[in-house]
Motif scaffolding. Structure first.
Motif, PDB file in Angstrom:
ATOM      1  N   ASP A  71       0.728  -1.188  -0.071  1.00  0.00           N
ATOM      2  CA  ASP A  71       0.023  -0.147   0.070  1.00  0.00           C
ATOM      3  C   ASP A  71       0.995   1.190   0.234  1.00  0.00           C
ATOM      4  O   ASP A  71       0.433   2.378  -0.427  1.00  0.00           O
ATOM      5  CB  ASP A  71      -0.982  -0.070   1.448  1.00  0.00           C
ATOM      6  N   GLU A  74       2.074   1.548  -3.470  1.00  0.00           N
ATOM      7  CA  GLU A  74       0.905   2.047  -4.432  1.00  0.00           C
ATOM      8  C   GLU A  74       0.126   3.301  -4.181  1.00  0.00           C
ATOM      9  O   GLU A  74       0.390   4.056  -5.241  1.00  0.00           O
ATOM     10  CB  GLU A  74      -0.041   0.831  -4.404  1.00  0.00           C
ATOM     11  N   HIS A  75       0.010   3.814  -2.965  1.00  0.00           N
ATOM     12  CA  HIS A  75      -0.374   5.078  -2.643  1.00  0.00           C
ATOM     13  C   HIS A  75       0.447   6.151  -2.401  1.00  0.00           C
ATOM     14  O   HIS A  75       0.205   7.280  -2.713  1.00  0.00           O
ATOM     15  CB  HIS A  75      -1.361   4.797  -1.541  1.00  0.00           C
ATOM     16  N   LYS A  76       1.520   5.705  -2.068  1.00  0.00           N
ATOM     17  CA  LYS A  76       2.715   6.602  -1.783  1.00  0.00           C
ATOM     18  C   LYS A  76       2.682   7.608  -0.711  1.00  0.00           C
ATOM     19  O   LYS A  76       3.509   8.385  -0.073  1.00  0.00           O
ATOM     20  CB  LYS A  76       3.100   7.446  -2.935  1.00  0.00           C
ATOM     21  N   ILE A  78       0.041   7.878   3.081  1.00  0.00           N
ATOM     22  CA  ILE A  78      -0.662   7.009   3.898  1.00  0.00           C
ATOM     23  C   ILE A  78      -1.210   7.620   5.234  1.00  0.00           C
ATOM     24  O   ILE A  78      -0.149   8.444   5.622  1.00  0.00           O
ATOM     25  CB  ILE A  78      -0.061   5.655   4.183  1.00  0.00           C
ATOM     26  N   ALA A 176      -0.756  14.831   0.654  1.00  0.00           N
ATOM     27  CA  ALA A 176      -0.974  13.599  -0.296  1.00  0.00           C
ATOM     28  C   ALA A 176      -0.663  13.763  -1.728  1.00  0.00           C
ATOM     29  O   ALA A 176      -0.298  12.889  -2.356  1.00  0.00           O
ATOM     30  CB  ALA A 176      -2.444  13.526  -0.432  1.00  0.00           C
ATOM     31  N   THR A 200      -5.096   3.966   5.719  1.00  0.00           N
ATOM     32  CA  THR A 200      -5.950   4.365   4.636  1.00  0.00           C
ATOM     33  C   THR A 200      -5.001   5.262   3.725  1.00  0.00           C
ATOM     34  O   THR A 200      -4.155   5.934   4.211  1.00  0.00           O
ATOM     35  CB  THR A 200      -7.278   4.595   4.956  1.00  0.00           C
ATOM     36  N   PRO A 201      -5.283   5.276   2.439  1.00  0.00           N
ATOM     37  CA  PRO A 201      -4.709   6.329   1.413  1.00  0.00           C
ATOM     38  C   PRO A 201      -5.015   7.675   2.307  1.00  0.00           C
ATOM     39  O   PRO A 201      -6.333   7.863   2.328  1.00  0.00           O
ATOM     40  CB  PRO A 201      -5.216   5.935   0.188  1.00  0.00           C
ATOM     41  N   LYS A 203      -5.213  10.512   0.322  1.00  0.00           N
ATOM     42  CA  LYS A 203      -6.078  11.140  -0.565  1.00  0.00           C
ATOM     43  C   LYS A 203      -7.442  10.943  -0.054  1.00  0.00           C
ATOM     44  O   LYS A 203      -8.641  11.842  -0.190  1.00  0.00           O
ATOM     45  CB  LYS A 203      -5.940  10.794  -1.938  1.00  0.00           C
ATOM     46  N   ASP A 204      -7.844   9.816   0.574  1.00  0.00           N
ATOM     47  CA  ASP A 204      -9.382   9.459   1.031  1.00  0.00           C
ATOM     48  C   ASP A 204      -9.748  10.496   2.152  1.00  0.00           C
ATOM     49  O   ASP A 204     -10.818  10.956   2.527  1.00  0.00           O
ATOM     50  CB  ASP A 204      -9.387   8.204   1.279  1.00  0.00           C
ATOM     51  N   ALA A 210      -9.454  10.383  -7.275  1.00  0.00           N
ATOM     52  CA  ALA A 210      -8.244   9.479  -7.816  1.00  0.00           C
ATOM     53  C   ALA A 210      -7.456  10.246  -8.804  1.00  0.00           C
ATOM     54  O   ALA A 210      -6.203  10.353  -8.962  1.00  0.00           O
ATOM     55  CB  ALA A 210      -8.740   8.165  -8.194  1.00  0.00           C
TER      56      ALA A 210
END
Length: 214
Positions: A71, A74-76, A78, A176, A200-201, A203-204, A210
């Motif tokens: 994660d 992938e998301h960079k 967190i 983010a 969780t990412p 950005k959320d 996205a």
């Protein structure tokens, strides 16, 4: 998941509890501990149950470290939520260190504007006692300066933000987006607490879509 139950008798319970059908109206659930009180002739009996992991220790169970690394890559950026007692986030930090990352730990309190502090030349006013004139010193960008000092074998720089729950949504949005501005940077923001270590990412949490986060 295996559970273990225990019970004990007690004659001292707060008088504010209301009895209803020989039990408390609202049994409480806290940190995986389910407590229910029933009343008998000999006094109340409190029964509780715990999960198996509460006895062997959280540090012995590491089934999610692989997903953690995936994660982060992938998301960079967190957002993490750790238990109040602390200590659990250390093994996740160490796993990133084993991958070759270097760390920059900063507290969100007193950070100022994240964009200015992390990516631009920014002024800092030193403390004074009221007699000398107010001075202004200029410091290099924190992230860019640390990136310039990375050894050749380093995989990247992890920006670990403590107490990120005090940041505004706009500040979280910049954090983010920071990995897209600095590809070798990964951002880990401590955004609160939870009963176990979860993430969780970012950005959320910041409210980015996205497409905006790319």
């Amino acid at each position: 998941m295996a559970t273990i139950a225990c019970s004990y008798h007690s004659a001292l319970l707060p008088s504010s509890h209301h009895r209803h059908h020989n039990r408390l109206v609202n049994p409480t659930t806290k940190k995986g501990l389910i407590t229910q009180t029933k009343y008998y002739k000999g006094g109340p009996i409190i029964k509780c149950s715990r999960e198996f992991s509460d006895f062997v220790g959280g540090d012995l169970l590491k089934p999610d470290l692989g997903k953690w690394l995936a994660d982060v890559e992938e998301h960079k950026a967190i957002a993490i939520y750790s238990p109040h007692e602390g200590g659990y986030e250390g093994r996740y930090l160490n796993r990133l260190r084993y991958q070759g990352y270097r760390f920059l730990d900063l507290s969100a309190r007193g950070l100022g504007d994240p964009e200015t502090t992390l990516t631009k030349l920014h002024p800092v006013c030193p403390a004074h006692v009221g007699k000398q004139p107010i001075a202004r010193w200029y410091f290099p960008p924190e992230v860019d300066y640390r990136l310039s000092l990375l050894p050749p074998d380093a995989k990247g720089l992890v920006l670990w933000i403590l107490e990120a729950k005090v940041l505004s949504k706009a500040e979280l949005q910049f954090l983010a987006l920071l990995p897209s501005l600095r590809p070798k940077v990964r951002v880990i923001a401590e955004c609160g607490n939870w009963r176990k270590f979860v993430w969780t990412p970012l950005k959320d949490i910041a409210g980015l879509t996205a497409n905006e986060a790319v």
